[in-house]
Design a protein around this motif. Structure first.
Motif, PDB file in Angstrom:
ATOM      1  N   GLY A 293      16.478  33.890   6.992  1.00  0.00           N
ATOM      2  CA  GLY A 293      17.319  35.075   6.337  1.00  0.00           C
ATOM      3  C   GLY A 293      18.688  34.893   5.715  1.00  0.00           C
ATOM      4  N   GLN A 294      19.182  33.676   5.880  1.00  0.00           N
ATOM      5  CA  GLN A 294      20.592  33.430   5.370  1.00  0.00           C
ATOM      6  C   GLN A 294      20.486  32.724   4.128  1.00  0.00           C
ATOM      7  OE1 GLN A 294      22.552  31.039   8.419  1.00  0.00           O
ATOM      8  NE2 GLN A 294      23.794  33.008   9.038  1.00  0.00           N
ATOM      9  N   SER A 295      21.397  32.397   3.177  1.00  0.00           N
ATOM     10  CA  SER A 295      21.580  31.899   2.182  1.00  0.00           C
ATOM     11  C   SER A 295      22.744  31.048   1.917  1.00  0.00           C
ATOM     12  CB  SER A 295      21.552  32.829   0.975  1.00  0.00           C
ATOM     13  OG  SER A 295      22.754  33.611   1.029  1.00  0.00           O
ATOM     14  N   VAL A 296      22.898  30.120   0.741  1.00  0.00           N
ATOM     15  CA  VAL A 296      24.040  29.343   0.710  1.00  0.00           C
ATOM     16  C   VAL A 296      24.199  28.914  -0.892  1.00  0.00           C
ATOM     17  CG1 VAL A 296      22.652  27.155   0.918  1.00  0.00           C
ATOM     18  CG2 VAL A 296      25.228  27.172   1.287  1.00  0.00           C
ATOM     19  N   ASP A 297      25.342  29.158  -1.136  1.00  0.00           N
ATOM     20  CA  ASP A 297      25.684  28.693  -2.856  1.00  0.00           C
ATOM     21  C   ASP A 297      26.304  27.383  -3.047  1.00  0.00           C
ATOM     22  OD1 ASP A 297      25.203  31.328  -3.415  1.00  0.00           O
ATOM     23  OD2 ASP A 297      27.178  32.094  -2.828  1.00  0.00           O
ATOM     24  N   PHE A 298      25.538  26.697  -3.738  1.00  0.00           N
ATOM     25  CA  PHE A 298      25.671  25.260  -4.175  1.00  0.00           C
ATOM     26  C   PHE A 298      26.735  25.290  -5.229  1.00  0.00           C
ATOM     27  CE2 PHE A 298      21.643  24.532  -1.940  1.00  0.00           C
ATOM     28  CZ  PHE A 298      22.026  23.916  -0.741  1.00  0.00           C
ATOM     29  N   THR A 299      27.471  24.302  -5.090  1.00  0.00           N
ATOM     30  CA  THR A 299      28.309  23.861  -6.298  1.00  0.00           C
ATOM     31  C   THR A 299      27.855  22.479  -6.697  1.00  0.00           C
ATOM     32  OG1 THR A 299      30.285  25.050  -5.487  1.00  0.00           O
ATOM     33  CG2 THR A 299      30.613  23.435  -7.162  1.00  0.00           C
ATOM     34  N   VAL A 300      27.573  22.361  -7.893  1.00  0.00           N
ATOM     35  CA  VAL A 300      27.116  20.744  -8.657  1.00  0.00           C
ATOM     36  C   VAL A 300      28.395  20.312  -9.352  1.00  0.00           C
ATOM     37  CG1 VAL A 300      25.501  19.516  -9.963  1.00  0.00           C
ATOM     38  CG2 VAL A 300      24.976  21.793  -8.695  1.00  0.00           C
ATOM     39  N   TRP A 301      28.945  19.267  -8.803  1.00  0.00           N
ATOM     40  CA  TRP A 301      29.981  18.486  -9.594  1.00  0.00           C
ATOM     41  C   TRP A 301      29.417  17.444 -10.205  1.00  0.00           C
ATOM     42  CZ3 TRP A 301      34.872  20.149 -10.235  1.00  0.00           C
ATOM     43  CH2 TRP A 301      35.412  21.184  -9.310  1.00  0.00           C
ATOM     44  N   GLY A 302      29.787  17.223 -11.680  1.00  0.00           N
ATOM     45  CA  GLY A 302      29.464  16.261 -12.248  1.00  0.00           C
ATOM     46  C   GLY A 302      30.472  14.985 -12.136  1.00  0.00           C
ATOM     47  N   LEU A 303      30.276  13.969 -11.824  1.00  0.00           N
ATOM     48  CA  LEU A 303      31.184  12.722 -11.296  1.00  0.00           C
ATOM     49  C   LEU A 303      31.182  11.686 -12.541  1.00  0.00           C
ATOM     50  CD1 LEU A 303      30.569  12.201  -7.628  1.00  0.00           C
ATOM     51  CD2 LEU A 303      31.845  13.908  -8.831  1.00  0.00           C
TER      52      LEU A 303
ATOM     53  N   ASP B 237      27.020  24.429 -14.853  1.00  0.00           N
ATOM     54  CA  ASP B 237      26.483  25.597 -14.577  1.00  0.00           C
ATOM     55  C   ASP B 237      25.259  25.858 -14.114  1.00  0.00           C
ATOM     56  OD1 ASP B 237      29.181  26.722 -14.634  1.00  0.00           O
ATOM     57  OD2 ASP B 237      28.924  26.609 -16.942  1.00  0.00           O
ATOM     58  N   SER B 238      24.270  24.934 -14.681  1.00  0.00           N
ATOM     59  CA  SER B 238      22.888  25.027 -14.349  1.00  0.00           C
ATOM     60  C   SER B 238      22.070  23.896 -13.872  1.00  0.00           C
ATOM     61  CB  SER B 238      22.141  25.373 -15.890  1.00  0.00           C
ATOM     62  OG  SER B 238      22.337  24.522 -16.735  1.00  0.00           O
ATOM     63  N   ALA B 239      21.386  24.071 -13.148  1.00  0.00           N
ATOM     64  CA  ALA B 239      20.444  22.697 -12.436  1.00  0.00           C
ATOM     65  C   ALA B 239      19.169  23.245 -11.995  1.00  0.00           C
ATOM     66  CB  ALA B 239      21.409  22.039 -11.444  1.00  0.00           C
ATOM     67  N   LYS B 240      18.350  22.336 -11.943  1.00  0.00           N
ATOM     68  CA  LYS B 240      16.793  22.368 -11.449  1.00  0.00           C
ATOM     69  C   LYS B 240      16.838  22.148 -10.174  1.00  0.00           C
ATOM     70  CE  LYS B 240      12.286  21.150 -12.603  1.00  0.00           C
ATOM     71  NZ  LYS B 240      10.975  20.588 -13.164  1.00  0.00           N
ATOM     72  N   TRP B 241      16.412  23.148  -9.172  1.00  0.00           N
ATOM     73  CA  TRP B 241      16.453  22.676  -7.845  1.00  0.00           C
ATOM     74  C   TRP B 241      14.942  22.519  -7.384  1.00  0.00           C
ATOM     75  CZ3 TRP B 241      21.054  22.359  -5.464  1.00  0.00           C
ATOM     76  CH2 TRP B 241      22.154  23.001  -6.180  1.00  0.00           C
TER      77      TRP B 241
ATOM     78  N   SER C  93      17.559  31.214  -6.669  1.00  0.00           N
ATOM     79  CA  SER C  93      18.237  32.060  -7.464  1.00  0.00           C
ATOM     80  C   SER C  93      19.385  31.600  -8.278  1.00  0.00           C
ATOM     81  CB  SER C  93      18.574  33.619  -6.765  1.00  0.00           C
ATOM     82  OG  SER C  93      18.912  34.606  -7.881  1.00  0.00           O
ATOM     83  N   GLY C  94      19.360  31.076  -9.139  1.00  0.00           N
ATOM     84  CA  GLY C  94      20.525  30.033  -9.856  1.00  0.00           C
ATOM     85  C   GLY C  94      20.927  28.934  -8.857  1.00  0.00           C
ATOM     86  N   LYS C  95      22.113  29.207  -8.466  1.00  0.00           N
ATOM     87  CA  LYS C  95      22.629  28.044  -7.430  1.00  0.00           C
ATOM     88  C   LYS C  95      22.645  28.457  -6.066  1.00  0.00           C
ATOM     89  CE  LYS C  95      26.399  27.157  -9.975  1.00  0.00           C
ATOM     90  NZ  LYS C  95      27.567  26.907 -10.640  1.00  0.00           N
ATOM     91  N   THR C  96      22.067  29.528  -5.752  1.00  0.00           N
ATOM     92  CA  THR C  96      21.863  30.528  -4.658  1.00  0.00           C
ATOM     93  C   THR C  96      20.441  29.788  -3.904  1.00  0.00           C
ATOM     94  OG1 THR C  96      23.416  32.011  -4.925  1.00  0.00           O
ATOM     95  CG2 THR C  96      21.845  32.329  -3.025  1.00  0.00           C
ATOM     96  N   MET C  97      20.525  29.121  -2.658  1.00  0.00           N
ATOM     97  CA  MET C  97      19.371  28.967  -1.917  1.00  0.00           C
ATOM     98  C   MET C  97      19.123  30.068  -0.604  1.00  0.00           C
ATOM     99  SD  MET C  97      18.340  25.549  -0.017  1.00  0.00           S
ATOM    100  CE  MET C  97      19.109  25.947   1.567  1.00  0.00           C
ATOM    101  N   ASN C  98      18.012  30.566  -0.936  1.00  0.00           N
ATOM    102  CA  ASN C  98      17.489  31.554   0.186  1.00  0.00           C
ATOM    103  C   ASN C  98      16.536  31.074   1.182  1.00  0.00           C
ATOM    104  OD1 ASN C  98      19.079  33.607  -1.159  1.00  0.00           O
ATOM    105  ND2 ASN C  98      17.630  33.409  -3.007  1.00  0.00           N
TER     106      ASN C  98
END
Length: 764
Positions: free
Chosen positions: A494-504, A515-519, A529-534
């Motif tokens: 039931g928890q979620s996490v918001d990911f941040t994707v950094w380009g190196l 801002d956008s990525a395929k998960w 849902s976007g960068k949020t994993m549920n």
């Protein structure tokens, strides 16, 4: 929240320097409140880490005192706090890692203490109590905090393994429990060490036994985003450790890449990438842990010291210089240095954790026999030696204003003037207690920490002379890799996490957030849902990898769906398809349990599947493994437990609830509650019988005022549950949360324990 912050509201010590011996109590007496204005985060300079701005134990301060006499003209103030770490100073504030003890060590609280660096008045402090560690009371407070030059935020790790971040006014920014999230091991010697800052990251370290590929114990480094506290990378650069290490990383450049160098518990010196954690090179120099910090020397060398047996001789200790690769390795495999890369060695040096100082081509170090040595950094030859004490343990010298400030283990501190061919003692001062910490210097003052107090010497005025932190320049803006933050996660259903994707870019610098990525989280059965994993409420407990693809590049993060406040496990669904060292049919334990894969196995015993501890080596005779989320609180944890053995020898078996261990101790026939045995250990008689199943039930009562009661009961499994608790232990400062864990102690790895029908339920 574990511990408490006492913000801008506590006592301090501030004294006139001229005192007789009877007046030392006044020097150490707690005086008046110091109220300070609230300031916003801003860039700072100062002595921001224990090795100083040059990373060499060298200060650029001028007009420093020639004397460290407690009753002399240069003595400004003292503050009564026990400690074995170097104070760090930023923007007029001194931050100290120390501890207080009462009742002959039965009550110990560690502290991050913020003092006015000029007056010694207390501004704020954060206190915490140890839990589930092996540390003994006189080994607390050995390490240092660090300060971020960009924000002025302070980072700190007490013995319990909490990774903590505060703003300059003592407000907690974030916290991680390294023990419960990554299974950081503890040791009786209290080698806590301290974090270090470089760029966007604060690096904490420790020997951990995590999960998956990092399940076997390893001396690892963890790079957290210094602002958010999210894990950006972890580095596993080492072969398996045989010892602990508190060697603090130092930073340098290699072929355009920013790297750090540190000693490890395997007796190695390692180098890893600061921005990604990627291992770069390593070399093994001793059979035990390397605790001293490493000195980068020039563009292509480093100097290290240790006090354990050498790998190529039976002699102990060595000061050694190696040449490092000039090119950054490709392919992700670290370069292994050999004897061909050794520039020089000096076998006169045996130093356990006292780190050397480098200034103007000279290396100064204190060694185990109590001497101060001066060595030519180019040749490794000893230039002169000066006997100061019977022996030396941990304190490192400070070089400043043409002098060496040298605390020793016998409680004396020396001011030594180094010359080309000898060292001259300018002052020998009695500090009143053992000295384990290196001094630091700031704004015309020298700070010396002892096991009883922090002392300040110098002039009341003064301006800091140091090195301004250089702002990192972006090498190029082409994105060639991804960094997904957090790099590791543990979530409940039931928890979620918001990911941040950094380009190196090619050297690991962060170019921009994507801002956008395929998960892809198929292995964990999660949705995005976007960068949020549920995590679905009916998700299975699992461990695996999540992939993100952006700009045609794929990066990964990993994590676990772990037990929450409602959990049960009877092991009946496990297929026993493997064989153990005894030839029994077994299965691995749940993949979400920390460090359990090599410590526990599911087997069949008398027609039911149970879990048992693996005893294929003596090193595994004791284990504790976390089975649920680190933020759990207000729960009941129960299990069926059985200890193998006979009347002469039995094992101990137990459960951890909210950072308290409740165990049936077979050999002693007791039910025992503990957190750290030197601080909290209460028991009642309980006639533990070998090869008999018991039901063990544990719970924690929170009284709502900071106090609580640890509750436990045990009874034979086939008998009715008793109404009363078998043991009730009141505690004055309750641990408010903590992960559930299972525990086993099999003396000399002789008798196994068994568990079945684990159950976690929320309290009403």
């Amino acid at each position: 929240m574990h511990g408490n912050k006492i913000g801008v509201s506590s006592a301090s010590t501030n004294t006139h320097p001229r005192r007789n011996k009877a007046g030392l109590l006044a020097v150490l007496a707690i005086a008046s409140l110091a109220l300070m204005p609230v300031l916003s985060a801003k860039s700072v300079d100062g002595w921001l880490s224990w090795r100083g701005p040059l990373q060499t134990g060298v200060s650029q301060e001028k007009n420093l005192p020639d004397s460290l006499e407690l009753y002399g003209e240069s003595h400004l103030w003292s503050y009564p706090v026990n400690g074995g770490g170097t104070p760090v100073i930023a923007d007029g504030r001194a931050y100290v890692f120390g501890y207080y003890e009462e009742n002959e060590g039965k009550l110990v609280e560690e502290t991050l203490l913020c003092l006015d660096a000029n007056s010694g008045k207390k501004i704020w402090e954060y206190r915490s109590r140890d839990f589930l560690s092996d540390n003994v009371y006189n080994r607390y407070g050995i390490g240092s905090p660090c300060v971020d030059p960009e924000t002025g935020n302070v980072y700190f790790m007490p013995t319990s393994g909490l990774a903590l971040a505060f703003d300059r006014d003592g407000n907690k920014l974030w916290e991680h429990s390294m023990l419960e999230e990554y299974w950081r091991l503890t040791f009786p010697n209290g080698r806590t060490g301290g974090p270090v800052i470089e760029g966007d990251f604060v690096i904490f370290r420790g020997i951990t036994a995590n999960w998956g590929t990092s399940g076997p114990p390893g001396d690892r480094f963890y790079g957290f985003d210094k602002r958010t506290g999210e894990l950006a990378w972890s580095s596993d650069p080492d072969i398996r450790p045989v010892d602990s290490s508190n060697s603090s990383p130092t930073f340098t450049d290699l072929d355009g890449q920013r790297v750090f160098i540190a000693g490890t518990g395997s007796g190695s010196i390692i180098c890893s990438n600061v921005r990604t954690g990627e291992p770069v090179w390593r070399v093994t120099i001793s059979t035990g842990g390397v605790n001293a910090s490493v000195l980068p020397y020039g563009d292509d060398k480093f100097i290290a010291i240790h006090g354990k047996e050498n790998i190529d001789s039976t002699a102990k200790g060595r000061l050694v210089c190696y040449r490092v690769p000039s090119k950054y390795p490709s392919g992700g495999k670290p370069v292994i240095l050999t004897e061909k890369d050794e520039v020089w060695r000096n076998d006169e040096h045996v130093s356990f954790s006292s780190s050397p100082v480098l200034h103007n081509g000279r290396v100064y170090s204190t060694i185990a026999t109590g001497s101060l040595l001066c060595v030519d950094a180019e040749t490794g030859k000893t230039i002169w030696s000066l006997k100061l004490a019977p022996d030396q343990l941990h304190a490192s010298p400070l070089y400043a204003d043409g002098k060496l400030y040298v605390p020793m283990a016998d409680g004396k501190a020396y001011v030594v003037k180094p010359y080309d061919d000898h060292g001259e003692i300018l002052n020998e001062a009695e500090m009143g207690a053992v000295c384990l910490a290196a001094p630091s210097a700031y704004a015309g003052k020298v700070y010396v920490q002892t096991k009883e107090a922090l002392h300040c010497f110098g002039e009341s005025g003064g301006k800091f002379v140091g090195v301004k932190a250089a702002k990192e320049k972006i090498k190029d803006k082409k994105i060639v890799d991804l960094q997904i933050v957090p790099a590791e996660f543990a979530l409940m259903k039931g928890q979620s996490v918001d990911f941040t994707v950094w380009g190196l870019n090619s050297v690991g610098q962060r170019i921009k957030k994507l801002d956008s990525a395929k998960w892809d989280g198929v292995s964990l059965g999660v949705s995005f849902s976007g960068k949020t994993m549920n995590v679905k409420k009916d998700a299975a407990y699992a461990a695996g990898v999540v992939k993100a693809t952006a700009n045609g590049i794929t990066g990964t993060t990993r994590g676990r769906i772990v037990a929450g406040p409602s959990y049960s496990e009877d092991f009946e669904s496990f297929d026993l398809t493997a064989k153990n060292h005894l030839g029994e049919s077994v299965s691995f334990p749940p993949s979400t349990w920390l460090g359990a894969r090599v410590k526990w196995s599911v087997i069949e015993r008398e027609g039911e599947k149970v879990i048992t501890n693996v005893l294929d080596s003596v090193i595994k005779q004791r284990t504790m493994n976390f089975v649920g989320h680190h933020d759990l609180s207000n729960y009941t944890f129960s299990a069926d437990v059985l200890t193998d053995g006979n009347r002469r020898i039995m094992s101990s078996i137990g459960l951890v609830n909210q950072r308290y261990l409740i165990a049936l101790v077979g050999n002693w026939r007791i039910l025992e509650v503990s957190s750290n045995h030197d601080r909290l250990k209460e028991s009642v008689p309980f006639n533990v019988k070998a090869n008999t199943w018991y039901r063990l039930k544990t719970s924690i009562k929170d009284n709502g005022d900071g106090t609580g009661v640890i509750l436990a009961k045990a009874w034979e499994r086939d008998q009715p549950e008793p109404n009363a608790w078998t043991i009730e232990v009141p505690v004055g400062k309750l641990h408010k949360k903590g992960a559930p864990a299972i525990y086993a102690l099999s003396p000399q790895a002789q008798k196994r324990v068994y568990l079945d029908n684990l159950e976690i339920t929320p309290n009403n």
